[in-house]
Design a protein around this motif. Sequence first.
Motif, PDB file in Angstrom:
ATOM      1  N   GLU A 247       0.775  -1.263   0.199  1.00  0.00           N
ATOM      2  CA  GLU A 247      -0.126   0.005   0.109  1.00  0.00           C
ATOM      3  C   GLU A 247       0.739   1.416  -0.124  1.00  0.00           C
ATOM      4  O   GLU A 247       0.678   2.267  -0.676  1.00  0.00           O
ATOM      5  N   GLN A 248       1.887   1.250   0.768  1.00  0.00           N
ATOM      6  CA  GLN A 248       2.622   2.464   0.801  1.00  0.00           C
ATOM      7  C   GLN A 248       3.654   2.596  -0.377  1.00  0.00           C
ATOM      8  O   GLN A 248       3.758   3.789  -1.001  1.00  0.00           O
ATOM      9  N   ILE A 249       3.920   1.412  -1.181  1.00  0.00           N
ATOM     10  CA  ILE A 249       4.500   1.663  -2.188  1.00  0.00           C
ATOM     11  C   ILE A 249       3.590   2.200  -3.519  1.00  0.00           C
ATOM     12  O   ILE A 249       4.086   3.097  -4.196  1.00  0.00           O
ATOM     13  N   ILE A 250       2.366   1.645  -3.517  1.00  0.00           N
ATOM     14  CA  ILE A 250       1.320   2.244  -4.360  1.00  0.00           C
ATOM     15  C   ILE A 250       1.075   3.840  -4.187  1.00  0.00           C
ATOM     16  O   ILE A 250       0.786   4.385  -5.055  1.00  0.00           O
ATOM     17  N   HIS A 251       0.822   4.024  -2.968  1.00  0.00           N
ATOM     18  CA  HIS A 251       0.833   5.454  -2.546  1.00  0.00           C
ATOM     19  C   HIS A 251       1.715   6.217  -2.949  1.00  0.00           C
ATOM     20  O   HIS A 251       1.470   7.296  -3.533  1.00  0.00           O
ATOM     21  N   SER A 252       3.128   5.802  -2.730  1.00  0.00           N
ATOM     22  CA  SER A 252       4.190   6.821  -3.218  1.00  0.00           C
ATOM     23  C   SER A 252       4.190   6.882  -4.986  1.00  0.00           C
ATOM     24  O   SER A 252       4.341   7.841  -5.390  1.00  0.00           O
ATOM     25  N   LEU A 253       3.902   5.750  -5.533  1.00  0.00           N
ATOM     26  CA  LEU A 253       3.733   6.042  -7.061  1.00  0.00           C
ATOM     27  C   LEU A 253       2.744   6.886  -7.321  1.00  0.00           C
ATOM     28  O   LEU A 253       2.835   7.665  -8.162  1.00  0.00           O
ATOM     29  N   ILE A 254       1.653   6.620  -6.775  1.00  0.00           N
ATOM     30  CA  ILE A 254       0.495   7.736  -6.720  1.00  0.00           C
ATOM     31  C   ILE A 254       0.784   9.162  -6.729  1.00  0.00           C
ATOM     32  O   ILE A 254       0.791  10.016  -7.449  1.00  0.00           O
ATOM     33  N   MET A 255       1.377   9.441  -5.526  1.00  0.00           N
ATOM     34  CA  MET A 255       1.788  10.855  -5.348  1.00  0.00           C
ATOM     35  C   MET A 255       3.034  11.127  -6.363  1.00  0.00           C
ATOM     36  O   MET A 255       2.814  12.260  -6.663  1.00  0.00           O
ATOM     37  N   ALA A 256       3.846  10.341  -6.569  1.00  0.00           N
ATOM     38  CA  ALA A 256       4.878  10.727  -7.577  1.00  0.00           C
ATOM     39  C   ALA A 256       4.269  11.247  -8.802  1.00  0.00           C
ATOM     40  O   ALA A 256       4.877  12.022  -9.571  1.00  0.00           O
ATOM     41  N   ALA A 257       3.447  10.570  -9.323  1.00  0.00           N
ATOM     42  CA  ALA A 257       2.751  10.642 -10.727  1.00  0.00           C
ATOM     43  C   ALA A 257       2.047  11.968 -10.412  1.00  0.00           C
ATOM     44  O   ALA A 257       2.026  12.856 -11.352  1.00  0.00           O
ATOM     45  N   LEU A 258       1.067  12.286  -9.541  1.00  0.00           N
ATOM     46  CA  LEU A 258       0.525  13.284  -9.522  1.00  0.00           C
ATOM     47  C   LEU A 258       1.434  14.885  -9.475  1.00  0.00           C
ATOM     48  O   LEU A 258       1.153  15.801  -9.888  1.00  0.00           O
ATOM     49  N   MET A 259       2.201  14.785  -8.366  1.00  0.00           N
ATOM     50  CA  MET A 259       3.374  15.682  -8.289  1.00  0.00           C
ATOM     51  C   MET A 259       4.020  15.932  -9.225  1.00  0.00           C
ATOM     52  O   MET A 259       4.243  17.036  -9.813  1.00  0.00           O
ATOM     53  N   SER A 260       4.724  15.037 -10.256  1.00  0.00           N
ATOM     54  CA  SER A 260       5.610  15.353 -11.436  1.00  0.00           C
ATOM     55  C   SER A 260       4.668  15.575 -12.483  1.00  0.00           C
ATOM     56  O   SER A 260       5.033  16.530 -13.131  1.00  0.00           O
TER      57      SER A 260
ATOM     58  N   TRP B  48       5.031  19.030 -22.371  1.00  0.00           N
ATOM     59  CA  TRP B  48       4.758  18.676 -21.049  1.00  0.00           C
ATOM     60  C   TRP B  48       4.803  17.012 -20.835  1.00  0.00           C
ATOM     61  O   TRP B  48       5.259  16.855 -19.786  1.00  0.00           O
ATOM     62  N   MET B  49       4.084  16.383 -21.733  1.00  0.00           N
ATOM     63  CA  MET B  49       4.293  14.945 -21.438  1.00  0.00           C
ATOM     64  C   MET B  49       5.714  14.265 -21.699  1.00  0.00           C
ATOM     65  O   MET B  49       6.152  13.499 -20.822  1.00  0.00           O
ATOM     66  N   HIS B  50       6.588  14.976 -22.650  1.00  0.00           N
ATOM     67  CA  HIS B  50       7.974  14.741 -22.538  1.00  0.00           C
ATOM     68  C   HIS B  50       8.877  15.100 -21.075  1.00  0.00           C
ATOM     69  O   HIS B  50       9.533  14.221 -20.503  1.00  0.00           O
ATOM     70  N   ALA B  51       8.406  16.130 -20.599  1.00  0.00           N
ATOM     71  CA  ALA B  51       8.771  16.557 -19.222  1.00  0.00           C
ATOM     72  C   ALA B  51       8.193  15.571 -18.063  1.00  0.00           C
ATOM     73  O   ALA B  51       9.184  15.267 -17.325  1.00  0.00           O
TER      74      ALA B  51
ATOM     75  N   MET C 180      12.280  10.042 -11.631  1.00  0.00           N
ATOM     76  CA  MET C 180      12.767  10.633 -10.731  1.00  0.00           C
ATOM     77  C   MET C 180      12.096  11.077  -9.283  1.00  0.00           C
ATOM     78  O   MET C 180      12.683  10.931  -8.164  1.00  0.00           O
ATOM     79  N   ALA C 181      10.761  11.585  -9.641  1.00  0.00           N
ATOM     80  CA  ALA C 181       9.879  11.530  -8.319  1.00  0.00           C
ATOM     81  C   ALA C 181       9.741  10.359  -7.819  1.00  0.00           C
ATOM     82  O   ALA C 181       9.851  10.332  -6.532  1.00  0.00           O
ATOM     83  N   PHE C 182       9.273   9.258  -8.216  1.00  0.00           N
ATOM     84  CA  PHE C 182       9.216   8.015  -7.445  1.00  0.00           C
ATOM     85  C   PHE C 182      10.220   7.597  -6.926  1.00  0.00           C
ATOM     86  O   PHE C 182      10.373   7.285  -5.492  1.00  0.00           O
ATOM     87  N   ILE C 183      11.735   7.700  -7.301  1.00  0.00           N
ATOM     88  CA  ILE C 183      12.839   7.214  -6.647  1.00  0.00           C
ATOM     89  C   ILE C 183      12.944   7.984  -5.689  1.00  0.00           C
ATOM     90  O   ILE C 183      13.440   7.911  -4.449  1.00  0.00           O
ATOM     91  N   ALA C 184      12.689   9.376  -5.540  1.00  0.00           N
ATOM     92  CA  ALA C 184      13.163  10.524  -4.718  1.00  0.00           C
ATOM     93  C   ALA C 184      12.271  10.045  -3.334  1.00  0.00           C
ATOM     94  O   ALA C 184      12.635  10.039  -2.282  1.00  0.00           O
ATOM     95  N   LEU C 185      10.913   9.865  -3.770  1.00  0.00           N
ATOM     96  CA  LEU C 185       9.929   9.530  -2.471  1.00  0.00           C
ATOM     97  C   LEU C 185      10.430   8.435  -1.913  1.00  0.00           C
ATOM     98  O   LEU C 185      10.482   8.231  -0.648  1.00  0.00           O
ATOM     99  N   LEU C 186      10.823   7.279  -2.485  1.00  0.00           N
ATOM    100  CA  LEU C 186      11.297   5.951  -1.696  1.00  0.00           C
ATOM    101  C   LEU C 186      12.739   6.221  -1.186  1.00  0.00           C
ATOM    102  O   LEU C 186      12.530   5.623   0.180  1.00  0.00           O
ATOM    103  N   VAL C 187      13.489   6.993  -1.708  1.00  0.00           N
ATOM    104  CA  VAL C 187      14.669   7.151  -0.941  1.00  0.00           C
ATOM    105  C   VAL C 187      14.642   8.143   0.167  1.00  0.00           C
ATOM    106  O   VAL C 187      15.103   8.060   1.209  1.00  0.00           O
ATOM    107  N   LEU C 188      13.722   9.236   0.025  1.00  0.00           N
ATOM    108  CA  LEU C 188      13.776  10.358   0.945  1.00  0.00           C
ATOM    109  C   LEU C 188      12.491  10.265   1.953  1.00  0.00           C
ATOM    110  O   LEU C 188      12.621  11.172   2.791  1.00  0.00           O
ATOM    111  N   ARG C 189      11.825   9.282   1.622  1.00  0.00           N
ATOM    112  CA  ARG C 189      10.486   9.000   2.958  1.00  0.00           C
ATOM    113  C   ARG C 189      11.094   8.638   4.007  1.00  0.00           C
ATOM    114  O   ARG C 189      10.553   9.402   5.064  1.00  0.00           O
TER     115      ARG C 189
END
Length: 71
Positions: free
Chosen positions: A4-17, A39-42, A49-58
Amino acid sequence: MTREQIIHSLIMAALMSLFMSGVITLVNTSIDAGFIQRWMHAFYIALPMAFIALLVLRPLASLITRAVMRE
């Protein structure tokens, strides 16, 4: 980390990025015919990057939160 935490992190990373890449692309290039493509390229670059940052910095964010809440 639970599933659940991994899925939550993925969703947060997607929305924020998605949001941040859209705002930054808009500020840097304005809206024209190629805006969505840029925009889609960015977003494509930002999401992993956002997903990795969330996992590492959580853990660090949790530590800082606990320290702030103790004061």
